[in-house]
Design a protein around this motif. Sequence first.
Motif, PDB file in Angstrom:
ATOM      1  N   GLU A 213     128.748  70.827  -2.923  1.00  0.00           N
ATOM      2  CA  GLU A 213     127.984  70.685  -1.674  1.00  0.00           C
ATOM      3  C   GLU A 213     127.691  69.207  -1.388  1.00  0.00           C
ATOM      4  O   GLU A 213     127.766  68.763  -0.242  1.00  0.00           O
ATOM      5  CB  GLU A 213     126.683  71.479  -1.749  1.00  0.00           C
ATOM      6  N   LEU A 214     127.372  68.441  -2.434  1.00  0.00           N
ATOM      7  CA  LEU A 214     127.155  67.001  -2.247  1.00  0.00           C
ATOM      8  C   LEU A 214     128.436  66.310  -1.791  1.00  0.00           C
ATOM      9  O   LEU A 214     128.394  65.410  -0.950  1.00  0.00           O
ATOM     10  CB  LEU A 214     126.637  66.355  -3.535  1.00  0.00           C
ATOM     11  N   LYS A 215     129.587  66.739  -2.334  1.00  0.00           N
ATOM     12  CA  LYS A 215     130.870  66.172  -1.890  1.00  0.00           C
ATOM     13  C   LYS A 215     131.087  66.431  -0.408  1.00  0.00           C
ATOM     14  O   LYS A 215     131.495  65.540   0.339  1.00  0.00           O
ATOM     15  CB  LYS A 215     132.038  66.795  -2.672  1.00  0.00           C
ATOM     16  N   ASP A 216     130.819  67.678   0.006  1.00  0.00           N
ATOM     17  CA  ASP A 216     130.986  68.021   1.424  1.00  0.00           C
ATOM     18  C   ASP A 216     130.059  67.179   2.297  1.00  0.00           C
ATOM     19  O   ASP A 216     130.454  66.703   3.361  1.00  0.00           O
ATOM     20  CB  ASP A 216     130.714  69.510   1.660  1.00  0.00           C
ATOM     21  N   MET A 217     128.833  66.988   1.841  1.00  0.00           N
ATOM     22  CA  MET A 217     127.877  66.175   2.592  1.00  0.00           C
ATOM     23  C   MET A 217     128.361  64.727   2.674  1.00  0.00           C
ATOM     24  O   MET A 217     128.300  64.104   3.737  1.00  0.00           O
ATOM     25  CB  MET A 217     126.492  66.232   1.937  1.00  0.00           C
ATOM     26  N   ALA A 218     128.855  64.196   1.560  1.00  0.00           N
ATOM     27  CA  ALA A 218     129.341  62.818   1.539  1.00  0.00           C
ATOM     28  C   ALA A 218     130.536  62.649   2.474  1.00  0.00           C
ATOM     29  O   ALA A 218     130.610  61.667   3.225  1.00  0.00           O
ATOM     30  CB  ALA A 218     129.708  62.416   0.111  1.00  0.00           C
ATOM     31  N   ARG A 219     131.460  63.612   2.453  1.00  0.00           N
ATOM     32  CA  ARG A 219     132.617  63.552   3.362  1.00  0.00           C
ATOM     33  C   ARG A 219     132.162  63.544   4.814  1.00  0.00           C
ATOM     34  O   ARG A 219     132.638  62.752   5.631  1.00  0.00           O
ATOM     35  CB  ARG A 219     133.535  64.748   3.133  1.00  0.00           C
TER      36      ARG A 219
ATOM     37  N   GLN B 241     136.208  61.892  -6.644  1.00  0.00           N
ATOM     38  CA  GLN B 241     136.788  62.471  -7.860  1.00  0.00           C
ATOM     39  C   GLN B 241     135.887  62.288  -9.080  1.00  0.00           C
ATOM     40  O   GLN B 241     136.047  62.957 -10.089  1.00  0.00           O
ATOM     41  CB  GLN B 241     138.180  61.913  -8.122  1.00  0.00           C
ATOM     42  N   TYR B 242     134.913  61.383  -8.987  1.00  0.00           N
ATOM     43  CA  TYR B 242     134.022  61.117 -10.111  1.00  0.00           C
ATOM     44  C   TYR B 242     132.713  61.905 -10.036  1.00  0.00           C
ATOM     45  O   TYR B 242     131.850  61.746 -10.903  1.00  0.00           O
ATOM     46  CB  TYR B 242     133.727  59.615 -10.213  1.00  0.00           C
ATOM     47  N   PHE B 243     132.561  62.740  -9.004  1.00  0.00           N
ATOM     48  CA  PHE B 243     131.359  63.567  -8.910  1.00  0.00           C
ATOM     49  C   PHE B 243     131.311  64.513 -10.109  1.00  0.00           C
ATOM     50  O   PHE B 243     132.333  64.933 -10.647  1.00  0.00           O
ATOM     51  CB  PHE B 243     131.368  64.388  -7.619  1.00  0.00           C
ATOM     52  N   GLN B 244     130.092  64.871 -10.501  1.00  0.00           N
ATOM     53  CA  GLN B 244     129.881  65.848 -11.550  1.00  0.00           C
ATOM     54  C   GLN B 244     130.474  67.200 -11.110  1.00  0.00           C
ATOM     55  O   GLN B 244     130.719  67.420  -9.930  1.00  0.00           O
ATOM     56  CB  GLN B 244     128.380  66.018 -11.803  1.00  0.00           C
TER      57      GLN B 244
ATOM     58  N   ASP C 214     140.099  58.604   3.922  1.00  0.00           N
ATOM     59  CA  ASP C 214     139.911  59.788   3.085  1.00  0.00           C
ATOM     60  C   ASP C 214     140.481  59.605   1.685  1.00  0.00           C
ATOM     61  O   ASP C 214     139.845  59.957   0.697  1.00  0.00           O
ATOM     62  CB  ASP C 214     140.574  61.010   3.731  1.00  0.00           C
ATOM     63  N   GLU C 215     141.690  59.050   1.606  1.00  0.00           N
ATOM     64  CA  GLU C 215     142.336  58.903   0.305  1.00  0.00           C
ATOM     65  C   GLU C 215     141.555  57.965  -0.608  1.00  0.00           C
ATOM     66  O   GLU C 215     141.294  58.280  -1.776  1.00  0.00           O
ATOM     67  CB  GLU C 215     143.769  58.398   0.480  1.00  0.00           C
ATOM     68  N   SER C 216     141.157  56.811  -0.092  1.00  0.00           N
ATOM     69  CA  SER C 216     140.365  55.864  -0.893  1.00  0.00           C
ATOM     70  C   SER C 216     139.048  56.489  -1.314  1.00  0.00           C
ATOM     71  O   SER C 216     138.624  56.356  -2.471  1.00  0.00           O
ATOM     72  CB  SER C 216     140.084  54.590  -0.104  1.00  0.00           C
TER      73      SER C 216
ATOM     74  N   LYS D 280     133.337  48.776   1.523  1.00  0.00           N
ATOM     75  CA  LYS D 280     134.348  48.909   2.574  1.00  0.00           C
ATOM     76  C   LYS D 280     135.644  49.477   2.001  1.00  0.00           C
ATOM     77  O   LYS D 280     136.253  50.371   2.588  1.00  0.00           O
ATOM     78  CB  LYS D 280     134.631  47.559   3.242  1.00  0.00           C
ATOM     79  N   ASN D 281     136.073  48.962   0.857  1.00  0.00           N
ATOM     80  CA  ASN D 281     137.297  49.436   0.218  1.00  0.00           C
ATOM     81  C   ASN D 281     137.185  50.904  -0.191  1.00  0.00           C
ATOM     82  O   ASN D 281     138.130  51.670  -0.032  1.00  0.00           O
ATOM     83  CB  ASN D 281     137.653  48.581  -0.999  1.00  0.00           C
ATOM     84  N   ASP D 282     136.034  51.287  -0.714  1.00  0.00           N
ATOM     85  CA  ASP D 282     135.838  52.663  -1.172  1.00  0.00           C
ATOM     86  C   ASP D 282     135.754  53.659  -0.014  1.00  0.00           C
ATOM     87  O   ASP D 282     136.047  54.834  -0.192  1.00  0.00           O
ATOM     88  CB  ASP D 282     134.572  52.768  -2.027  1.00  0.00           C
ATOM     89  N   LEU D 283     135.348  53.185   1.162  1.00  0.00           N
ATOM     90  CA  LEU D 283     135.120  54.078   2.304  1.00  0.00           C
ATOM     91  C   LEU D 283     136.202  53.994   3.370  1.00  0.00           C
ATOM     92  O   LEU D 283     136.126  54.672   4.381  1.00  0.00           O
ATOM     93  CB  LEU D 283     133.771  53.744   2.955  1.00  0.00           C
TER      94      LEU D 283
END
Length: 163
Positions: free
Chosen positions: A139-145, A129-132, A120-122, A114-117
């Motif tokens: 593309e994975l970042k965009d999918m996760a967002r 920011q820790y993605f490879q 947007d800023e959290s 819950k805290n991580d999600l």
Amino acid sequence: MVVDDGERVRGLLIDFDHAIKTDKSRLAIAERTGTLPFMSICNLQNSKVQRSELDDWESILYVVCWLGVHGVNRDEQVAYQQEIDAMCKDDEYYKPPLAKWEAGTFDDVAIAKKNDLEGDESFNDRVLQYFQEGAAYDELKDMARSLRLALFENPELGLLYSG
């Protein structure tokens, strides 16, 4: 299963041993099943809310984040683990990204997610920011967002779903 053929990353997620028919007459599942880092918040909290496809989509979000941080192929995963081991050796208090998703009680993991999600800023500061590095990971970042927005900030879902 994830395959990186050098040009693009492809994957397949199958969990048919826990598949359920999705009709209006089904009963809520009384037991909690899954792997801590990938379980939905409602499942972790043993909510009385009936599980639905939204829980599956939430689990996919966690898989995408996990792969983004840890790597999609074995070489990247080994390199990531070696980096984490070195950091932990230098700083006994260091906690790797997403560590709170896999340790503690069900409630501890639910609170961490819950805290991580929560916004947007959290999400950017605690997860993305820790993605490879690399185009496939962008593309994975965009999918996760997109998944996070669709699940946790979707006015059409309203109070129906809050993780």
